[in-house]
Write an enzyme that holds these catalytic residues in place. Structure first.
Site, short mmCIF file in Angstrom:
data_model
loop_
_atom_site.label_atom_id
_atom_site.label_comp_id
_atom_site.label_asym_id
_atom_site.label_seq_id
_atom_site.Cartn_x
_atom_site.Cartn_y
_atom_site.Cartn_z
CB CYS A 25 -0.94 0.01 1.19
SG CYS A 25 -1.98 -1.44 1.26
CG HIS A 31 -3.14 3.53 2.53
ND1 HIS A 31 -3.74 3.14 1.34
CD2 HIS A 31 -3.04 2.41 3.29
CE1 HIS A 31 -4.00 1.84 1.40
NE2 HIS A 31 -3.59 1.38 2.56
CG ASN A 62 -6.67 -0.85 1.73
OD1 ASN A 62 -6.04 -0.36 0.80
ND2 ASN A 62 -6.09 -1.39 2.79
O1 UT7 Z 1 -3.55 -1.23 3.68
C1 UT7 Z 1 -3.03 -1.60 4.91
C2 UT7 Z 1 -3.61 -2.83 5.44
N1 UT7 Z 1 -4.70 -2.89 6.32
C3 UT7 Z 1 -5.09 -2.08 7.32
O2 UT7 Z 1 -4.71 -0.97 7.45
C4 UT7 Z 1 -6.02 -2.63 8.30
C5 UT7 Z 1 -5.63 -2.30 9.71
N2 UT7 Z 1 -6.55 -2.85 10.66
C6 UT7 Z 1 -7.83 -2.46 10.76
O3 UT7 Z 1 -8.27 -1.60 10.02
C7 UT7 Z 1 -8.69 -3.05 11.83
O4 UT7 Z 1 -7.86 -3.75 12.73
C8 UT7 Z 1 -9.79 -3.99 11.30
C9 UT7 Z 1 -10.82 -3.19 10.54
C10 UT7 Z 1 -9.17 -5.05 10.38
C11 UT7 Z 1 -10.47 -4.69 12.45
O5 UT7 Z 1 -11.04 -3.73 13.33
P1 UT7 Z 1 -10.82 -3.84 14.89
O6 UT7 Z 1 -11.60 -2.77 15.50
O7 UT7 Z 1 -9.32 -3.84 15.11
O8 UT7 Z 1 -11.45 -5.22 15.24
P2 UT7 Z 1 -10.77 -6.47 15.89
O9 UT7 Z 1 -9.78 -7.09 14.95
O10 UT7 Z 1 -10.29 -6.08 17.24
O11 UT7 Z 1 -12.00 -7.44 16.01
C12 UT7 Z 1 -13.11 -7.15 16.84
C13 UT7 Z 1 -14.14 -8.23 16.63
C14 UT7 Z 1 -13.57 -9.64 16.63
O12 UT7 Z 1 -14.46 -10.47 17.30
P3 UT7 Z 1 -14.15 -10.95 18.80
O13 UT7 Z 1 -12.85 -11.67 18.71
O14 UT7 Z 1 -14.07 -9.69 19.59
O15 UT7 Z 1 -15.33 -11.82 19.10
C15 UT7 Z 1 -13.56 -9.99 15.17
O16 UT7 Z 1 -13.67 -11.39 14.95
O17 UT7 Z 1 -14.77 -8.04 15.36
C16 UT7 Z 1 -14.78 -9.29 14.66
N3 UT7 Z 1 -14.75 -9.04 13.23
C17 UT7 Z 1 -15.86 -8.83 12.52
N4 UT7 Z 1 -17.16 -8.79 12.86
C18 UT7 Z 1 -18.04 -8.52 11.88
C19 UT7 Z 1 -13.68 -8.96 12.41
N5 UT7 Z 1 -14.08 -8.71 11.16
C20 UT7 Z 1 -15.43 -8.62 11.20
C21 UT7 Z 1 -16.42 -8.37 10.23
N6 UT7 Z 1 -17.70 -8.32 10.62
N7 UT7 Z 1 -16.12 -8.15 8.94
#
Ligand code: UT7
Length: 312
Positions: free
Chosen positions: A112, A237, A267
């Site tokens: 990215c 980004h 993204n």
């Molecule tokens: O281009 C560069 C690459 N990528 C990025 O910049 C991404 C960087 N990371 C992020 O943007 C965030 O970490 C995410 C959007 C990927 C995730 O958001 P978060 O607020 O950090 O959520 P989390 O990973 O802490 O997950 C919270 C909960 C989890 O459930 P439990 O373990 O708390 O029960 C996940 O399993 O949300 C769950 N979860 C979802 N729920 C519904 C993860 N993805 C989803 C989804 N829908 N799509």
């Protein structure tokens, strides 16, 4: 003489996939995606539309905007992690399609942050007067490496291309400073698996990004003796609205002075910064003389930022 952007263009496939559409294929909700990422919909290319097709369309528009002919290009750099094939490069493919017969061509892979790497590589050739006009394209068709059963990643990604032409601009305009960086020890946080899927440890990448993006913004403006108050516009980004907000808050600038396309495109990897820049210009958000900061981060881990003064 300065080195700056003399033309921009972007392209995104017509096919829109909404959060509601994704609710049907993975266990997710529109509410979760919007509130955690800021994404409402993304564009997904058809099977027969590859990275080179999208790159070509964005490049054509950037050349038109710069009012130069393809033959005037000395080099083509394409930032991508999803080339049609490892070789020939996307850059060679579009060199042929554009008829840029005088241009050297190669791809740059920094995920990215690839567009930032491409732009700064291009700047060096122009600054040393080796070349006059360089096309830099950021393109990714992430949909072809997306695991459509993984809700942690598939809701985030989209396809598209953005392009700029770099050339000589008047003294004081163009690129003022840059920062590029990498930390290979974080490679396991975001990578392409043997099965060719994008795999990400979202929480770790998030932590890295909210630390790195604001820091890189400050580094590039301080390098040229500017203060955060001098920044007129921010093009981050487009990975997650919460990460983008971290950079905006560090610079202390109002919402309307940050490019925001994530709600429509998700993204777009290497393409997200040039798409956001091109749309901002179309919408009249950037004026002659403005100090603009571009900043990105990605798999590698990699990062990059540029401060520039807009105008020719
Ligand atoms: O281009 C560069 C690459 N990528 C990025 O910049 C991404 C960087 N990371 C992020 O943007 C965030 O970490 C995410 C959007 C990927 C995730 O958001 P978060 O607020 O950090 O959520 P989390 O990973 O802490 O997950 C919270 C909960 C989890 O459930 P439990 O373990 O708390 O029960 C996940 O399993 O949300 C769950 N979860 C979802 N729920 C519904 C993860 N993805 C989803 C989804 N829908 N799509």
């Amino acid at each position: 003489m300065g080195v700056g952007i003399i033309g921009t263009g972007h392209y995104a496939p017509d096919n829109i996939v909404t959060n509601k559409d994704l609710e049907k294929i993975v266990d997710t909700t529109d509410e979760w995606i919007r509130s955690r990422t800021g994404i409402e919909e993304r564009r997904i290319a058809k099977d027969d539309e590859d990275s080179s097709d999208m790159a070509y369309k964005a490049a054509k528009r950037a050349l038109e905007d710069a009012s130069i002919k393809a033959e005037d290009l000395d080099m083509i750099l394409v930032a991508t992690v999803t080339p049609d094939t490892p070789f020939p490069s996307v850059a060679c493919m579009i060199q042929e399609k554009l008829g840029a017969t005088n241009a050297a061509a190669m791809d740059v892979a920094a995920a990215c942050a690839g567009f930032m790497y491409g732009m700064i590589t291009a700047q060096q050739f122009i600054e040393t007067k080796a070349y006059k006009h360089i096309l830099v394209v950021g393109v990714d068709k992430l949909s072809k490496i997306t695991d459509w059963t993984d809700r942690n990643t598939c809701v985030l990604l989209g396809d598209g291309a953005g392009a700029v032409v770099l050339g000589e601009v008047s003294e004081g305009k163009g690129i003022l400073s840059f920062e590029l960086g990498a930390d290979g020890s974080g490679g396991e946080e975001l990578y392409q698996s043997k099965e060719d899927h994008l795999v990400m440890n979202g929480r770790e990448v998030f932590k890295f990004a909210v630390r790195q993006m604001p820091q890189s913004c400050m580094n590039v403006i301080e390098k040229v003796g500017l203060q955060k108050e001098d920044v007129d516009y921010l093009v981050p980004h487009q990975a997650n609205i919460r990460i983008m907000e971290a950079a905006r808050n560090r610079l202390d600038i109002p919402e309307e002075r940050m490019a925001k396309t994530i709600q429509h495109y998700g993204n777009n990897s290497s393409a997200s910064i040039p798409i956001a820049l091109s749309e901002s210009l179309q919408n009249g958000k950037i004026n002659d003389g403005d100090v603009v900061v571009l900043v990105g981060f990605g798999g590698g881990l990699t990062w990059g930022a540029v401060a520039l003064r807009w105008g020719k």
